[in-house]
Design a protein around this motif. Structure first.
Motif, mmCIF file in Angstrom:
data_model
loop_
_atom_site.group_PDB
_atom_site.id
_atom_site.type_symbol
_atom_site.label_atom_id
_atom_site.label_comp_id
_atom_site.label_asym_id
_atom_site.label_seq_id
_atom_site.Cartn_x
_atom_site.Cartn_y
_atom_site.Cartn_z
ATOM 1 N N PRO A 1 6.015 1.175 11.076
ATOM 2 C CA PRO A 1 6.238 2.564 10.678
ATOM 3 C C PRO A 1 7.339 2.703 9.629
ATOM 4 N N GLU A 2 7.440 3.906 9.081
ATOM 5 C CA GLU A 2 8.526 4.282 8.177
ATOM 6 C C GLU A 2 9.426 5.239 8.947
ATOM 7 N N MET B 1 0.808 -1.216 0.000
ATOM 8 C CA MET B 1 0.000 0.000 0.000
ATOM 9 C C MET B 1 0.844 1.271 0.000
ATOM 10 N N ILE B 2 1.991 1.236 0.661
ATOM 11 C CA ILE B 2 2.812 2.439 0.841
ATOM 12 C C ILE B 2 4.182 2.239 0.202
ATOM 13 N N ASP B 3 4.611 3.245 -0.523
ATOM 14 C CA ASP B 3 5.964 3.271 -1.068
ATOM 15 C C ASP B 3 6.689 4.424 -0.376
ATOM 16 N N GLU C 1 21.566 30.725 10.701
ATOM 17 C CA GLU C 1 20.729 30.751 9.501
ATOM 18 C C GLU C 1 19.719 29.620 9.577
ATOM 19 N N LYS C 2 18.800 29.586 8.597
ATOM 20 C CA LYS C 2 17.752 28.576 8.590
ATOM 21 C C LYS C 2 17.534 28.098 7.154
ATOM 22 N N ASP C 3 17.363 26.787 6.976
ATOM 23 C CA ASP C 3 17.035 26.213 5.673
ATOM 24 C C ASP C 3 15.792 25.345 5.851
ATOM 25 N N THR C 4 14.844 25.493 4.929
ATOM 26 C CA THR C 4 13.600 24.726 4.972
ATOM 27 C C THR C 4 13.451 23.959 3.665
ATOM 28 N N ILE C 5 13.063 22.686 3.781
ATOM 29 C CA ILE C 5 12.871 21.827 2.608
ATOM 30 C C ILE C 5 11.489 21.198 2.702
ATOM 31 N N SER C 6 10.755 21.204 1.591
ATOM 32 C CA SER C 6 9.471 20.518 1.498
ATOM 33 C C SER C 6 9.680 19.295 0.608
ATOM 34 N N VAL C 7 9.345 18.103 1.131
ATOM 35 C CA VAL C 7 9.649 16.877 0.392
ATOM 36 C C VAL C 7 8.526 15.853 0.559
ATOM 37 N N GLU C 8 8.222 15.144 -0.542
ATOM 38 C CA GLU C 8 7.254 14.042 -0.496
ATOM 39 C C GLU C 8 7.971 12.809 0.032
ATOM 40 N N VAL C 9 7.402 12.189 1.076
ATOM 41 C CA VAL C 9 8.083 11.062 1.716
ATOM 42 C C VAL C 9 7.371 9.721 1.527
ATOM 43 N N LEU C 10 6.044 9.732 1.393
ATOM 44 C CA LEU C 10 5.281 8.487 1.227
ATOM 45 C C LEU C 10 4.300 8.628 0.074
ATOM 46 N N VAL D 1 0.429 3.519 -3.003
ATOM 47 C CA VAL D 1 0.489 2.800 -4.274
ATOM 48 C C VAL D 1 -0.549 1.679 -4.328
ATOM 49 N N GLY D 2 -1.405 1.613 -3.303
ATOM 50 C CA GLY D 2 -2.427 0.574 -3.244
ATOM 51 C C GLY D 2 -3.736 1.043 -3.838
ATOM 52 N N SER D 3 -4.789 0.301 -3.527
ATOM 53 C CA SER D 3 -6.111 0.605 -4.085
ATOM 54 C C SER D 3 -7.114 1.056 -3.023
ATOM 55 N N SER D 4 -6.665 1.267 -1.785
ATOM 56 C CA SER D 4 -7.570 1.758 -0.745
ATOM 57 C C SER D 4 -6.879 2.837 0.092
ATOM 58 N N LEU D 5 -7.647 3.481 0.966
ATOM 59 C CA LEU D 5 -7.139 4.580 1.779
ATOM 60 C C LEU D 5 -6.057 4.126 2.755
ATOM 61 N N VAL D 6 -5.098 5.028 3.015
ATOM 62 C CA VAL D 6 -4.089 4.816 4.051
ATOM 63 C C VAL D 6 -4.095 6.060 4.930
ATOM 64 N N ASN D 7 -4.187 5.864 6.233
ATOM 65 C CA ASN D 7 -4.181 6.976 7.184
ATOM 66 C C ASN D 7 -2.788 7.181 7.749
#
Length: 167
Positions: free
Chosen positions: A134-135, A41-43, A58-67, A70-76
């Motif tokens: 968990p991941e 379900m999860i990649d 200083e400060k650095d901020t990154i926005s990234v997709e982590v999960l 890839v399945g056919s139903s909802l994942v919470n």
């Protein structure tokens, strides 16, 4: 020793039967194996976010997709927690989205704001409703720069004749 591996190619229960003939005592041992293939379900799209060098203060901020679902139903997404803390490394936003429809991706926003020099690592755990939870996501960063305040001072000398030393 006998080693048997199970690598399903589809979801569902699989059965296998086999016989082992033992020549030393002229007997046969029958065995039945079963295993269940479960839809993934999860990649995990990334397990490491590296800020590399960030200046002290200083400060650095990154926005990234982590999960990705890839399945056919909802994942919470159930919870995101810090497993190993490190000065200056933090997740500042993880609300994108908390319920993953098939094909959706979960995005987090992370920040590195070092107050001292040196390399550090933080580990965060993302718990979800799918198998394999968990991941773990690792954040790396290096605080770069001098922590020593240099004071510059100019000293004025009286004029001196060439070839002479000052007192």
């Amino acid at each position: 020793d006998i080693e048997i591996k199970f690598k399903p190619s589809a979801s569902g229960i699989r059965l296998a039967y086999f016989n082992v003939r033992i020549f030393a005592c002229d007997s046969i041992v029958a065995a039945e194996l079963d295993g269940e293939g479960i839809e993934r379900m999860i990649d995990t799209l990334t397990t490491l976010i590296d800020f590399q060098c960030v200046g002290i203060g200083e400060k650095d901020t990154i926005s990234v997709e982590v999960l990705e679902n890839v399945g056919s139903s909802l994942v919470n997404i159930i919870n995101i927690s810090e497993v190993q803390a490190a000065e200056g490394l933090s997740i500042i936003n993880s609300n994108s989205p908390n319920v993953l429809q098939p094909g959706d991706k979960h995005k987090i926003e992370v920040e590195f704001a070092p107050e001292t020099a040196g390399t550090r690592m933080a580990v965060f755990k993302i718990e979800h409703s799918s198998l394999g939870s968990p991941e773990y996501i690792r954040l790396y960063g290096e605080g770069n720069g001098s922590e020593i305040n240099v004071v510059s001072e100019v000293v004025f000398l009286n004029p001196i004749c060439l070839g002479k030393f000052s007192d």
